[in-house]
Enzyme design. Sequence first.
Site, mmCIF file in Angstrom:
data_model
loop_
_atom_site.group_PDB
_atom_site.id
_atom_site.type_symbol
_atom_site.label_atom_id
_atom_site.label_comp_id
_atom_site.label_asym_id
_atom_site.label_seq_id
_atom_site.Cartn_x
_atom_site.Cartn_y
_atom_site.Cartn_z
ATOM 1 N N GLY A 45 0.811 -1.218 0.000
ATOM 2 C CA GLY A 45 0.000 0.000 0.000
ATOM 3 C C GLY A 45 0.842 1.263 0.000
ATOM 4 N N CYS A 46 1.910 1.236 0.771
ATOM 5 C CA CYS A 46 2.778 2.415 0.854
ATOM 6 C C CYS A 46 3.532 2.644 -0.446
ATOM 7 C CB CYS A 46 3.735 2.267 2.034
ATOM 8 S SG CYS A 46 2.874 2.170 3.624
#
Length: 154
Positions: A45-46
Amino acid sequence: MAELEPGMKAPDFELPDATGKTWRLSDLRGKKVILYFYPADDTPGCTREACDFRDNHADLQKKGYVVLGVSPQGVESKQAFTKKYGLNFPLLADEGGKVADAYGTWGEVEIFGNQVLKTKRSTFVIDEKGDIAEAQYGVRSKGHVERLRESLGV
């Protein structure tokens, strides 16, 4: 720390980036800043969020925004993450989470039924005077930059 709201003074900070340069919010007075907090370097996600900021950086810059990403990993982790994905904006090392705490983004979250302390994904738009223009807590990485662009008219 309680959540920040538009109109509040953004907490100042002093953090190193991947090159060792020290960034202070007070040094950016007169500029618009997008300060985004993310849990960890080089996680799915990051990475998606960082690459979205990378791909939209030129447009944000043209509108006068300085983009800064913040997570609790150290400078070495920032160097590897930046290099691996060709990131074109600074990532700041908030080891210990003091800045995340000042912005109300550090706290307990549940992961697989366990409570852990970590940075919650959040984004702040800070105006030229150093005031919070937007405070977005609990954002989802997918589509976040697109939604932010819409809210900023970029």
